[in-house]
Design a protein around this motif. Structure first.
Motif, mmCIF file in Angstrom:
data_model
loop_
_atom_site.group_PDB
_atom_site.id
_atom_site.type_symbol
_atom_site.label_atom_id
_atom_site.label_comp_id
_atom_site.label_asym_id
_atom_site.label_seq_id
_atom_site.Cartn_x
_atom_site.Cartn_y
_atom_site.Cartn_z
ATOM 1 N N ASP A 74 32.513 19.663 29.467
ATOM 2 C CA ASP A 74 31.345 20.086 29.169
ATOM 3 C C ASP A 74 32.144 20.717 28.154
ATOM 4 O OD1 ASP A 74 28.787 20.899 28.107
ATOM 5 O OD2 ASP A 74 29.320 22.388 29.879
ATOM 6 N N ARG A 75 33.226 21.909 28.781
ATOM 7 C CA ARG A 75 34.336 22.656 27.820
ATOM 8 C C ARG A 75 34.343 21.681 26.655
ATOM 9 N NH1 ARG A 75 37.259 27.800 31.789
ATOM 10 N NH2 ARG A 75 35.078 27.914 32.551
ATOM 11 N N TRP A 76 35.611 20.568 26.880
ATOM 12 C CA TRP A 76 35.661 20.192 26.362
ATOM 13 C C TRP A 76 34.565 19.783 24.467
ATOM 14 C CZ3 TRP A 76 39.565 19.177 22.197
ATOM 15 C CH2 TRP A 76 41.396 19.020 23.203
ATOM 16 N N ARG A 77 33.126 19.360 25.046
ATOM 17 C CA ARG A 77 32.275 19.792 24.001
ATOM 18 C C ARG A 77 31.768 20.886 24.064
ATOM 19 N NH1 ARG A 77 27.673 21.147 24.608
ATOM 20 N NH2 ARG A 77 28.053 22.235 26.095
ATOM 21 N N ASN A 78 32.060 21.649 24.355
ATOM 22 C CA ASN A 78 31.756 23.338 22.970
ATOM 23 C C ASN A 78 32.648 23.415 22.160
ATOM 24 O OD1 ASN A 78 29.717 24.787 24.610
ATOM 25 N ND2 ASN A 78 30.286 24.648 26.640
ATOM 26 N N LYS A 79 33.533 23.208 22.464
ATOM 27 C CA LYS A 79 34.891 23.280 21.811
ATOM 28 C C LYS A 79 35.023 22.676 20.330
ATOM 29 C CE LYS A 79 40.197 22.528 21.185
ATOM 30 N NZ LYS A 79 39.772 23.377 19.817
ATOM 31 N N ILE A 80 34.188 21.460 20.744
ATOM 32 C CA ILE A 80 34.707 20.387 19.682
ATOM 33 C C ILE A 80 33.896 21.439 18.896
ATOM 34 C CG2 ILE A 80 33.910 17.953 19.206
ATOM 35 C CD1 ILE A 80 34.948 17.218 21.233
ATOM 36 N N GLN A 81 32.461 21.577 19.729
ATOM 37 C CA GLN A 81 30.881 21.612 18.572
ATOM 38 C C GLN A 81 30.594 23.122 18.087
ATOM 39 O OE1 GLN A 81 27.677 20.073 20.961
ATOM 40 N NE2 GLN A 81 28.131 18.189 20.457
ATOM 41 N N LYS A 82 31.859 24.038 18.892
ATOM 42 C CA LYS A 82 31.165 25.514 18.468
ATOM 43 C C LYS A 82 32.730 26.160 18.584
ATOM 44 C CE LYS A 82 27.104 25.402 21.633
ATOM 45 N NZ LYS A 82 26.760 25.705 22.898
ATOM 46 N N GLY A 84 37.147 27.381 19.499
ATOM 47 C CA GLY A 84 36.864 28.114 20.636
ATOM 48 C C GLY A 84 38.971 27.644 21.441
ATOM 49 N N GLU A 85 38.833 27.924 22.429
ATOM 50 C CA GLU A 85 40.723 27.315 23.146
ATOM 51 C C GLU A 85 40.401 26.130 24.135
ATOM 52 O OE1 GLU A 85 42.325 30.712 25.091
ATOM 53 O OE2 GLU A 85 42.356 31.804 23.305
ATOM 54 N N GLU A 86 40.922 25.438 24.134
ATOM 55 C CA GLU A 86 41.013 23.977 24.459
ATOM 56 C C GLU A 86 40.913 24.431 26.136
ATOM 57 O OE1 GLU A 86 44.388 21.193 24.162
ATOM 58 O OE2 GLU A 86 44.194 21.617 21.586
ATOM 59 N N PRO A 87 40.202 24.129 26.760
ATOM 60 C CA PRO A 87 39.967 24.096 28.380
ATOM 61 C C PRO A 87 41.252 24.156 29.101
ATOM 62 C CG PRO A 87 38.444 22.104 27.907
ATOM 63 C CD PRO A 87 39.420 22.831 26.270
ATOM 64 N N ASN A 88 41.433 24.473 30.371
ATOM 65 C CA ASN A 88 42.547 24.248 31.121
ATOM 66 C C ASN A 88 42.210 22.741 31.928
ATOM 67 O OD1 ASN A 88 43.806 24.517 33.831
ATOM 68 N ND2 ASN A 88 45.042 25.836 32.597
ATOM 69 N N ALA A 89 42.726 21.997 32.468
ATOM 70 C CA ALA A 89 42.587 20.949 33.106
ATOM 71 C C ALA A 89 42.118 21.408 34.773
ATOM 72 C CB ALA A 89 44.070 19.898 33.172
ATOM 73 N N TRP A 90 42.362 22.024 35.486
ATOM 74 C CA TRP A 90 41.786 22.699 36.185
ATOM 75 C C TRP A 90 40.700 24.502 36.522
ATOM 76 C CZ3 TRP A 90 43.274 18.209 38.284
ATOM 77 C CH2 TRP A 90 44.641 18.335 38.430
#
Length: 236
Positions: A74-82, A84-90
């Protein structure tokens, strides 16, 4: 949006995540789902308390890793669309996440166990013929439908928890469950259809001994995450 459109958007999002990032997470999700089941089948209640405790702990670990996968994609989806930084794996396993996920897990387990016990009671009643067959079958179907309906209404709880953690909003887990309940209102059928649309992929995954799941689970997680975002915007 229809299931086909949601899946297409999820595939486009997945293409923008490097394989070296999403494939290890996909593998972790596959392992998290397989190991508790394999270990559980290899043991039984006669195996002793130790084995049962291990199965229980593996199930908890699998649930937490699965929730982390939901949040990660979900955080990756947010990064792609909006942006921001890449989410940490954990990113979904912080102290705040774990505390809320633990409480939610207990609540969800109590609900599911209650309905499951009711289903078992109906099956036992059907076997020993204490209840008319037609009544038992109808009741069994209704309980299974109820269990699926509840699970679908809880689809967004993990996402709501992550949103609250990221924004610093302090709500009770019950309030977060209520938020998911509200977001899924009128969308249960669409969520069911979306999940069922992946059935063919899961059949293929079984034929590949789970290997295809390394791609499939990130794909499906991105699709569900997309419905969450669109539900918040009242577009789904």
């Amino acid at each position: 949006m229809k299931a086909k459109e949601i899946r297409a958007l999820a595939r486009e999002n997945l293409k923008q995540i490097p394989k070296k990032i999403y494939m290890p997470m996909g593998l972790l999700l596959v392992v998290a789902n397989i190991i508790p089941n394999v270990f559980g089948q290899a043991t039984d209640f006669k195996s002793g308390v130790g084995a049962n405790i291990i199965v229980f702990l593996l199930a908890i670990a699998a649930a937490l890793l699965t929730a982390n996968g939901y949040i990660f994609f979900d955080r990756w989806r947010n990064k792609i669309q909006k942006g921001g930084e890449e989410p940490n794996a954990w990113c979904g396993l912080s102290g705040q996440h774990l505390a809320r996920l633990a409480v939610y897990g207990v609540i969800e387990a109590l609900i599911i166990v209650s309905v499951t016990l009711a289903i078992v009671a109906v099956i036992v009643g059907l076997v020993i013929s204490q209840v008319p067959v037609a009544v038992s079958i109808i009741l069994l179907i209704l309980l299974v439908v109820l269990l699926v309906w509840i699970e679908l209404r809880l689809t967004y709880v993990v996402y709501v928890i992550d949103d609250d953690v990221r924004t610093g909003q302090k709500r009770s887990v019950w309030a977060e469950i209520g938020a998911s309940w509200k977001l899924t209102k009128g969308r249960v059928w669409k969520l069911l259809c979306l999940n069922l649309s992946f059935l063919g992929w899961y059949i293929l995954t079984a034929f590949t001994l789970g290997i295809l799941g390394i791609w499939l689970m990130p794909y499906q997680n991105l699709a569900i995450a997309e419905t969450y975002e669109q539900s918040k915007e009242n577009k789904y």
